[in-house]
Design a protein around this motif. Structure first.
Motif, short mmCIF file in Angstrom:
data_model
loop_
_atom_site.label_atom_id
_atom_site.label_comp_id
_atom_site.label_asym_id
_atom_site.label_seq_id
_atom_site.Cartn_x
_atom_site.Cartn_y
_atom_site.Cartn_z
N LEU A 185 -1.80 0.62 -7.05
CA LEU A 185 -1.59 0.10 -8.40
C LEU A 185 -0.84 -1.22 -8.37
CD1 LEU A 185 -0.61 3.35 -10.34
CD2 LEU A 185 -2.67 1.98 -10.69
N GLU A 186 0.14 -1.31 -7.51
CA GLU A 186 0.93 -2.54 -7.39
C GLU A 186 0.03 -3.72 -6.99
OE1 GLU A 186 4.51 -4.29 -4.56
OE2 GLU A 186 4.47 -2.14 -5.01
N SER A 187 -0.85 -3.49 -6.02
CA SER A 187 -1.75 -4.53 -5.56
C SER A 187 -2.74 -4.95 -6.65
CB SER A 187 -2.51 -4.05 -4.32
OG SER A 187 -3.44 -5.03 -3.88
N LEU A 188 -3.35 -3.97 -7.31
CA LEU A 188 -4.29 -4.26 -8.38
C LEU A 188 -3.63 -5.02 -9.53
CD1 LEU A 188 -6.28 -0.90 -8.55
CD2 LEU A 188 -7.22 -3.13 -7.94
N SER A 189 -2.41 -4.62 -9.85
CA SER A 189 -1.70 -5.24 -10.97
C SER A 189 -1.35 -6.69 -10.69
CB SER A 189 -0.44 -4.44 -11.30
OG SER A 189 -0.77 -3.14 -11.72
N LYS A 190 -1.00 -7.00 -9.46
CA LYS A 190 -0.72 -8.39 -9.09
C LYS A 190 -1.98 -9.23 -9.14
CE LYS A 190 3.37 -7.48 -6.24
NZ LYS A 190 3.93 -7.46 -4.87
N ASP A 191 -3.09 -8.65 -8.66
CA ASP A 191 -4.35 -9.40 -8.64
C ASP A 191 -4.88 -9.67 -10.05
OD1 ASP A 191 -4.30 -9.44 -5.90
OD2 ASP A 191 -5.71 -7.78 -5.64
N VAL A 192 -4.75 -8.67 -10.92
CA VAL A 192 -5.42 -8.75 -12.22
C VAL A 192 -4.78 -9.76 -13.15
CG1 VAL A 192 -4.19 -7.00 -13.58
CG2 VAL A 192 -6.68 -7.24 -13.80
N VAL A 193 -3.51 -10.11 -12.94
CA VAL A 193 -2.87 -11.09 -13.81
C VAL A 193 -3.02 -12.51 -13.27
CG1 VAL A 193 -1.20 -9.47 -14.77
CG2 VAL A 193 -0.60 -10.75 -12.71
N ALA A 194 -3.65 -12.63 -12.11
CA ALA A 194 -3.88 -13.96 -11.53
C ALA A 194 -5.30 -14.41 -11.86
CB ALA A 194 -3.65 -13.92 -10.02
#
Length: 361
Positions: A337-346
């Protein structure tokens, strides 16, 4: 006799000193053991964890969060009680702001709210007071897709009917970051299907009542929600509602006759930019129904909560109850979730500008 008495006295004195010395050291050992025991007592022992749920009671996010909480506590050392607290408002933004900026990052407050709230951050909504990438992510029970249903007695039988109508259907929504808002907007952007979005509902249960009263005739819940609770099971089985499309990369086994959005975009020749936008928007569903915590939480407590959540998702009783409710269990761990969340706001500016319209900004 005097020498003999002195010898007995010295022996007794020696024994007394040795006994006192032994008792002294035994007391020190006992005190040290108690101190060590106290130092090693689990942080969560005797404590309560608040679970802030960003929707009203009875909806899919609420039900899954409460279900996970019933099992998660027993896998946390110290067996704390986890107490759910509903905090609806603005499609989950109120709860997300609270968990991010008000709740202490001490491991005693966690949150469950709509994963699409990062949309509001991307388009710069003033009410957003969080950074999606900085939440402490704990876990999610599923990775999901969305469907769009409509009352069967509404005058729309096909996708072409929806594309060509001059009297668009009225669909319910709880906020701009929810499926009830962004799916109809996305359908207009990609397929030319216009919708009148009726907002202001506090949660899914209120939209259900509105559909039954014919105030609105359509909504876009998660597939897991639609097949996982009433009244959808009854509606689907009795033909009260008709599912007109689904967002997965392939058709769900329970919706074999319902086209996917990708199929429809191919059929109606959606532009490449529209397809890219759809991919970004629909990523939210893959986050499922995540549990998070405030940013900056101690690493050891983050580890404890993540491990407890992962173990709860394998608990035989949890799985059996989920199966009874027809809930899919396909968990994501905190690191994912942490990885997906960082990617999705970029996201690049072009995508963000198109998302602004989808979200009604």
């Amino acid at each position: 006799m005097s020498t003999q008495r002195n010898s007995v006295y010295r022996t007794q004195l020696y024994r007394t000193v040795m006994r006192s010395t032994w008792l002294f050291f035994a007391a020190l050992i006992l005190l040290g053991w108690h101190a060590s025991l106290h130092a090693q007592a689990p942080f969560y022992q005797g404590k309560t964890i608040r679970l802030i749920i960003g929707s009203t009671a009875g909806g899919g996010y609420d039900l899954w969060a409460r279900h996970a909480a019933r099992y998660m506590g027993k896998y946390i050392p110290g067996s704390p009680e986890i107490v759910p607290q509903n905090m609806p408002g603005a499609g989950g933004v109120v709860a997300a702001n609270y968990v991010y900026g008000v709740a202490k990052p001490d491991g005693l407050a966690i949150g469950a709210f709509n994963p699409a709230l990062y949309f509001d951050q991307l388009v710069g909504r003033a009410e957003v007071k969080f950074d999606w990438a900085k939440f402490t992510w704990i876990g999610s029970p599923e990775q999901n897709d969305i469907l769009h249903y409509i009352r069967t007695d509404a005058p729309f039988k096909t996708i072409d009917d929806l594309r060509n109508t001059k009297d668009p259907p009225r669909c319910g929504s709880t906020g701009t970051g929810t499926t009830g808002h962004y799916i109809p907007r996305l359908l207009e952007e990609t397929l030319g299907i216009k919708t009148i979005i009726v907002g202001g509902y506090q949660g899914g249960a209120e939209i259900d009542l509105a559909v039954e009263r014919n105030e609105v005739v359509c909504w876009s819940p998660l597939i897991a929600t639609y097949f996982g609770r009433e009244p959808y099971k009854r509606w689907h089985n009795t033909g009260f509602t008709r599912v007109v499309l689904q967002t997965g990369s392939k058709r769900n086994e329970r919706l074999k006759d319902v086209p996917t959005l990708n199929e429809l975009m191919q059929q109606y020749k959606t532009s490449d930019s529209g397809k890219r936008l759809a991919k970004v928007v629909l990523t939210a569903a893959t986050l499922g129904r995540p549990i998070s915590a405030p940013p900056g939480m101690p690493a050891d407590r983050t580890k404890i909560l993540r491990e407890a959540y992962a173990k709860a998702m394998k608990d035989p009783e949890l799985l059996a109850e989920a199966a009874k409710r027809s809930w899919d269990v396909d968990p994501l761990n905190g690191e994912e979730l942490e990885s997906l969340s960082k990617d999705v706001v970029a996201q690049p500016g072009e995508v963000i500008e198109r998302m602004k319209w989808v979200l009604g900004k």
